[in-house]
Design an enzyme around this catalytic site. Structure first.
Site, PDB file in Angstrom:
ATOM      1  N   GLY A  37      69.414  -4.669 105.284  1.00 52.33           N
ATOM      2  CA  GLY A  37      68.473  -4.334 106.347  1.00 52.33           C
ATOM      3  C   GLY A  37      69.023  -3.171 107.168  1.00 52.33           C
ATOM      4  O   GLY A  37      68.964  -2.034 106.748  1.00 52.33           O
ATOM      5  N   SER A 109      74.010  -3.448 100.556  1.00 46.55           N
ATOM      6  CA  SER A 109      73.333  -2.370 101.268  1.00 46.55           C
ATOM      7  C   SER A 109      73.867  -2.289 102.700  1.00 46.55           C
ATOM      8  O   SER A 109      75.058  -2.030 102.881  1.00 46.55           O
ATOM      9  CB  SER A 109      71.822  -2.595 101.219  1.00 46.55           C
ATOM     10  OG  SER A 109      71.117  -1.469 101.706  1.00 46.55           O
ATOM     11  N   TRP A 110      73.027  -2.489 103.730  1.00 46.32           N
ATOM     12  CA  TRP A 110      73.548  -2.515 105.095  1.00 46.32           C
ATOM     13  C   TRP A 110      74.723  -3.482 105.208  1.00 46.32           C
ATOM     14  O   TRP A 110      75.679  -3.239 105.943  1.00 46.32           O
ATOM     15  CB  TRP A 110      72.462  -2.904 106.097  1.00 46.32           C
ATOM     16  CG  TRP A 110      73.008  -3.583 107.319  1.00 46.32           C
ATOM     17  CD1 TRP A 110      72.952  -4.916 107.622  1.00 46.32           C
ATOM     18  CD2 TRP A 110      73.746  -2.965 108.394  1.00 46.32           C
ATOM     19  NE1 TRP A 110      73.611  -5.171 108.815  1.00 46.32           N
ATOM     20  CE2 TRP A 110      74.102  -3.995 109.302  1.00 46.32           C
ATOM     21  CE3 TRP A 110      74.144  -1.651 108.665  1.00 46.32           C
ATOM     22  CZ2 TRP A 110      74.830  -3.742 110.469  1.00 46.32           C
ATOM     23  CZ3 TRP A 110      74.881  -1.401 109.833  1.00 46.32           C
ATOM     24  CH2 TRP A 110      75.202  -2.433 110.712  1.00 46.32           C
ATOM     25  N   ASP A 264      70.222   5.420  92.655  1.00 44.52           N
ATOM     26  CA  ASP A 264      70.012   5.080  94.062  1.00 44.52           C
ATOM     27  C   ASP A 264      69.993   6.383  94.854  1.00 44.52           C
ATOM     28  O   ASP A 264      70.957   6.736  95.530  1.00 44.52           O
ATOM     29  CB  ASP A 264      71.110   4.136  94.558  1.00 44.52           C
ATOM     30  CG  ASP A 264      70.862   3.619  95.968  1.00 44.52           C
ATOM     31  OD1 ASP A 264      69.878   4.072  96.592  1.00 44.52           O
ATOM     32  OD2 ASP A 264      71.632   2.780  96.435  1.00 44.52           O
ATOM     33  N   HIS A 292      68.581   1.104  93.926  1.00 39.20           N
ATOM     34  CA  HIS A 292      69.151   0.511  95.136  1.00 39.20           C
ATOM     35  C   HIS A 292      69.117  -1.009  95.016  1.00 39.20           C
ATOM     36  O   HIS A 292      68.064  -1.617  95.096  1.00 39.20           O
ATOM     37  CB  HIS A 292      68.372   0.979  96.369  1.00 39.20           C
ATOM     38  CG  HIS A 292      68.995   0.551  97.662  1.00 39.20           C
ATOM     39  ND1 HIS A 292      70.113   1.150  98.180  1.00 39.20           N
ATOM     40  CD2 HIS A 292      68.661  -0.432  98.534  1.00 39.20           C
ATOM     41  CE1 HIS A 292      70.436   0.578  99.317  1.00 39.20           C
ATOM     42  NE2 HIS A 292      69.575  -0.396  99.561  1.00 39.20           N
TER      43      HIS A 292
END
Length: 309
Positions: A37, A109-110, A264, A292
């Site tokens: 996120g 990711s985040w 990505d 991604h």
């Protein structure tokens, strides 16, 4: 779908309460998953990275996300006490509350940004660090995601820019959207959240098998997700530029693995490449044909298996 053997809500600072749950075996290697996120929240499908017979898997909804309270989807939820430093303290609070000495950390990711920040703050509490879809949420990365990716999707970026309002600085779109998401008019907030999630689905759609998953979610999820992402991106994760790269010496002894998709484009592989040059205890796997997060699970599972034996 995995069913937790334990779950609860952990009170932390500033009136926040964090939802957590445990899967796998209570006697296995402790493993923490940091979701993406920011704002995506945890999901039992994240347990699929682990062996339920060997791993004690902890899922945590970060501040304002998932089932943690207060809910960032509400415009009156104060985000000034929702920063990377607060999240690091929250992770430590969960570790202590669950009686864990050290754990493997998986950041997605985040979550890879947060995983790096946490490990550099508490390197002796991390037995191994796995990062998938590697990002450091630097000013350069945020500008790439919200501006330069317009070169790949020009017509969709123009719609994204226009939805930010006529006075929005096209080089500071996260801040512009953050203002819209704090507007007293619920229609303005909801339209901004939908436009933000459409752009997120766009810049991740670089493989032919990509399925939009943010723009199809209920509006309360979109509001929660968009508020938290724009809050963190507008402030570049509340970290000085280059902070996570220049402080890799703090975690030099921590074994790890990075897995990144060659396709990505929204998060180019150069970030993972530069990080690997500074973190010799970690391996880097570039997965050809992967985007991604999608297509990275098999390599991540192998890394977790290797680092928990």
């Amino acid at each position: 779908m995995s069913i937790p053997h334990a779950h609860g809500h952990l009170p932390v600072t500033d009136g926040n309460t964090l939802h957590w749950e445990e899967h796998g075996t209570p006697h296995g290697t402790p493993c923490l998953v940091l979701h993406g996120g920011p704002g995506s929240g945890s999901h039992p499908r994240l347990v699929r990275f682990f062996d339920p017979a060997r791993h004690r898997v902890l899922l945590l909804d970060q501040r304002g996300a998932g089932r943690s309270t207060p809910d960032a989807a509400h415009p009156d939820t104060d985000l000034t006490t929702n920063t990377t430093a607060h999240l690091i303290d929250d992770i430590e609070a969960l570790r202590v509350a669950r009686g864990i000495d050290t754990w493997l950390v998986l950041g997605l990711s985040w979550g890879s940004t947060l995983g790096l920040a946490y490990t550099q703050a508490h390197p002796d509490r991390v037995r191994a660090l796995i990062l998938a879809a590697v990002t450091t949420t630097s000013p350069t990365e945020v500008h790439w995601l919200t501006h330069d990716m317009g070169r790949v999707f020009p017509e969709r970026w123009e719609a994204f820019r226009d939805a930010a309002g006529p006075g929005a600085d096209p080089h500071r779109l996260p801040a512009a959207y953050a203002r819209l998401l704090a507007d007293p008019d619920p229609t303005v907030r909801e339209e901004a959240a939908r436009a933000w999630c459409r752009w997120e689905d766009t810049h991740m759609a670089t493989t032919t098998d990509f399925t939009p998953f943010l723009s199809t979610r209920p509006v309360d999820f979109q509001l929660r997700f968009a508020r938290l992402v724009t809050h963190y991106w507008a402030h570049h994760a509340f970290l000085p530029p280059g902070h996570l790269l220049t402080n890799t010496h703090r975690m030099a002894h921590v074994p790890g693995a990075m897995i990144h998709g060659r396709l990505d484009i929204s998060g180019p592989a150069d970030t993972a490449h530069h990080l690997s040059r500074r973190w010799p205890a970690a391996t880097l796997t570039i997965v050809e044909g992967a985007g991604h997060t999608k297509g990275l699970r098999e390599s991540a599972v192998r890394a977790i298996d290797r680092l928990t034996h």
